[in-house]
Design an enzyme around this catalytic site. Structure first.
Site, mmCIF file in Angstrom:
data_model
loop_
_atom_site.group_PDB
_atom_site.id
_atom_site.type_symbol
_atom_site.label_atom_id
_atom_site.label_comp_id
_atom_site.label_asym_id
_atom_site.label_seq_id
_atom_site.Cartn_x
_atom_site.Cartn_y
_atom_site.Cartn_z
ATOM 1 N N LYS A 1 0.873 -1.178 0.000
ATOM 2 C CA LYS A 1 0.000 0.000 0.000
ATOM 3 C C LYS A 1 0.905 1.221 0.000
ATOM 4 O O LYS A 1 1.624 1.489 0.959
ATOM 5 C CB LYS A 1 -0.909 0.033 1.225
ATOM 6 C CG LYS A 1 -1.797 1.280 1.271
ATOM 7 C CD LYS A 1 -2.442 1.465 2.623
ATOM 8 C CE LYS A 1 -3.204 2.803 2.689
ATOM 9 N NZ LYS A 1 -2.293 3.984 2.643
ATOM 10 N N GLY B 1 4.962 3.570 10.983
ATOM 11 C CA GLY B 1 4.121 4.762 11.021
ATOM 12 C C GLY B 1 3.772 5.170 12.428
ATOM 13 O O GLY B 1 4.475 4.846 13.388
ATOM 14 N N SER B 2 2.656 5.866 12.556
ATOM 15 C CA SER B 2 2.274 6.453 13.836
ATOM 16 C C SER B 2 1.715 5.411 14.793
ATOM 17 O O SER B 2 1.233 4.347 14.384
ATOM 18 C CB SER B 2 1.214 7.538 13.620
ATOM 19 O OG SER B 2 -0.013 6.956 13.191
ATOM 20 N N GLY C 1 -2.303 5.148 14.185
ATOM 21 C CA GLY C 1 -2.667 4.386 12.998
ATOM 22 C C GLY C 1 -2.236 2.937 13.085
ATOM 23 O O GLY C 1 -2.981 2.031 12.706
ATOM 24 N N GLY C 2 -1.032 2.714 13.600
ATOM 25 C CA GLY C 2 -0.533 1.349 13.720
ATOM 26 C C GLY C 2 -1.341 0.520 14.686
ATOM 27 O O GLY C 2 -1.630 -0.655 14.432
ATOM 28 N N GLU D 1 6.210 -0.902 13.454
ATOM 29 C CA GLU D 1 7.227 -0.079 14.111
ATOM 30 C C GLU D 1 6.604 1.288 14.285
ATOM 31 O O GLU D 1 6.299 1.977 13.312
ATOM 32 C CB GLU D 1 8.487 -0.035 13.236
ATOM 33 C CG GLU D 1 9.689 0.569 13.930
ATOM 34 C CD GLU D 1 9.786 2.053 13.679
ATOM 35 O OE1 GLU D 1 9.342 2.822 14.565
ATOM 36 O OE2 GLU D 1 10.272 2.442 12.622
ATOM 37 N N CYS E 1 12.650 7.780 13.222
ATOM 38 C CA CYS E 1 12.037 7.121 14.372
ATOM 39 C C CYS E 1 13.044 6.886 15.487
ATOM 40 O O CYS E 1 12.654 6.593 16.616
ATOM 41 C CB CYS E 1 11.396 5.802 13.951
ATOM 42 S SG CYS E 1 12.445 4.780 12.914
ATOM 43 N N GLU F 1 6.250 10.921 21.860
ATOM 44 C CA GLU F 1 7.124 11.334 20.765
ATOM 45 C C GLU F 1 6.605 12.597 20.085
ATOM 46 O O GLU F 1 5.415 12.745 19.826
ATOM 47 C CB GLU F 1 7.214 10.207 19.729
ATOM 48 C CG GLU F 1 8.093 10.542 18.532
ATOM 49 C CD GLU F 1 8.072 9.458 17.456
ATOM 50 O OE1 GLU F 1 9.055 9.358 16.711
ATOM 51 O OE2 GLU F 1 7.072 8.714 17.376
#
Length: 503
Positions: free
Chosen positions: A182, A239-240, A243-244, A263, A300, A389
């Site tokens: 994606k 990603g965030s 969302g993750g 991650e 990250c 973060e």
């Protein structure tokens, strides 16, 4: 730039357009129109990946290694065009994109070498013991086998190394798993040209076209369709946290739950031990500033927290960091959304009780400028929002009164990608007291270095306890990452004609 995107999805060897489109938002240069993804495209790609698995999943390591090397060749052949559109879309400098392209092709070639060695198969053989009493033992063999089609989400902050041809894709293909990517909306043109490299490599190697597909962004609907499709057997995501976690929960709620290797970020705390700060606090402050602002802080592994003893030497460290950061000008961020989230995070920290501003600046639109704050260990422990973060060039100096308080802060940490000790020989005892704590908190521990940047090698671990990642036993960087897309299979009394060829 000689490459002009056509804006289509690559589905099982065919470039497919859709009526609904979106327009890219480059940092500079021309915007382009791209077909919007949808669940039907995901379904087509997943079914093609399942069909491809019957050949690719049982292919030889030599054939898969040749494919990975061919993909790397095709990416390198498009190098100038990849750099041109990548810098346009992301705002990253040319040197950064060229270095990232080298890392991308390098890890494809690394996985080709890795599977040829065969160690990753973890082959085990227990010989038959027909005369054993009171019962004989049959021959038992075990080997790692690919799990099936894998979905990969492109990351915003690495248009190449963590995206279409990134580490998740490379390790899954090395394992023998077809991949459905994606694409990320921040760099759809970069994703398209890399997909063209895959398309060319598949044709040159004579592989089933379902081995690789790219579905361009289609919002939350497409993300959900990818992780819930019954033919997808694992997901790789960078990603965030928000969302993750939502996608992770969807994977867990499937009728057949599947692993979600997410991650999700980290504040990557640094413990500045007293002798090191006394001996070279100014150099450490300057070094931290450089690490904190590298790539506009959009890594990250960005070290957002420095824990230091209260006192004049800690003050000198903080002042050196402030002075170095004050010389850094505005940097373009990857997307307007990331820039807005950075400003929101900055405001959250600045509004915190007991937070002192050491360096403030002004940033707007898609630009970021550095910020530095200070608070006490007591206040940091009492305000959970300070532990979250902030994705960008923002640092917090946390001053503590004693090593006991520093250890208390270490124990309070959530899961991290990295923890760093800055120490001299005289700090050894203090460092030893921290080690059992930070080993439980992070996947990578450093001494006298800065965590920004991750080496791609056999021993690397890029992951950590939740919320740094959703699977503490895995890494998304390095050759060990292939284990995410394999499962052990045991063969008992199996004739050699029926065993995998890798035995």
């Amino acid at each position: 730039m000689s490459f002009t995107p056509h804006g289509k999805h690559l589905i099982a060897g065919n470039w497919v357009g859709t009526e609904k489109t979106f327009t890219s938002q480059p940092a500079h240069g021309d915007a382009h129109t791209f077909s919007y993804g949808n669940p039907d495209l995901v379904d087509q790609a997943a079914k093609a990946a399942e069909e491809a698995f019957w050949s690719f999943g049982y292919s030889s390591r030599e054939d898969r290694a040749a494919f990975l090397n061919t993909v790397a060749d095709e990416i390198e052949a498009r190098g100038a065009d990849i750099t041109a559109i990548g810098t346009s879309e992301s705002g990253l400098p040319t040197a950064r994109l060229e270095g990232e392209r080298g890392r991308t092709t390098g890890q494809l070639r690394l996985f080709a070498q890795h599977i040829l060695k065969g160690d990753y198969l973890d082959r085990r053989v227990d010989e038959a013991l027909p005369d054993r009493q009171p019962m004989p033992r049959p021959e038992i063999r075990m080997i790692q086998r690919p799990i099936g089609p894998v979905a990969v989400f492109g990351a915003s902050n690495f248009p190449l190394a963590f995206s279409v041809a990134g580490g998740d894709t490379a390790s899954a293909l090395a394992a023998g798993c077809p991949v459905v990517v994606k694409g990320h909306p921040a760099h759809p043109g970069t994703g398209e040209i890399v997909a063209e490299a895959f398309h060319a490599a598949i044709q040159k190697c004579g592989l089933h076209p379902g081995v690789f597909s790219l579905v361009q962004d289609g919002g939350r609907e497409v993300g959900e369709a990818v992780v819930t499709h019954p033919l997808i057997k694992a997901v790789g995501f960078t990603g965030s946290l928000g969302g993750g976690r939502a996608l992770f929960d969807l994977c867990a709620r499937r009728p057949e739950p599947i692993p979600f290797f997410g991650e999700l970020g980290s504040v990557n705390p640094m413990f500045m031990l007293p002798a090191a700060v006394a001996a070279r606090g100014e150099a450490l402050g300057k070094g931290w500033a450089g690490s904190l602002t590298m790539g506009a802080g959009q890594f990250c592994t960005n070290p957002g927290i420095a824990i230091v003893m209260d006192g004049s030497e800690g003050e000198a460290f903080a002042e050196a960091a402030r002075a170095a950061l004050s010389e850094v000008g505005p940097q373009v961020m990857l997307t307007d959304g990331i820039a807005a989230a950075f400003r929101k995070g900055r405001d959250r920290v600045a509004a915190g009780t007991g937070v002192q501003e050491l360096l403030t600046s002004t940033c707007d639109l898609r630009n970021a400028t550095p910020y530095l704050f200070r608070t006490t260990g007591e206040n940091w422990l009492a305000n959970h929002e300070l532990t979250e973060e902030v994705f960008g060039p923002l640092g917090i100096v946390v001053t503590v009164k004693s090593m006991d308080e520093m250890r208390t802060i270490a124990k309070s940490l959530e899961g991290q990608l990295t923890c760093t000790l800055h120490m001299d020989d005289a700090d050894t005892e203090a460092a030893q007291s921290l080690m059992p704590i930070i080993e439980r908190k992070a996947g990578r521990l450093l001494v006298n270095g800065f965590p920004t940047g991750v080496e791609v090698c056999d021993a690397m671990v890029h992951g950590g306890p939740y919320p740094a990642s959703t699977n503490f036993g895995a890494t998304s960087v390095g050759t060990l990452s292939i284990r995410r897309f394999l499962r052990p299979v045991c063969y008992q009394n199996m004739p050699s004609a029926l065993l995998p060829s890798d035995f």
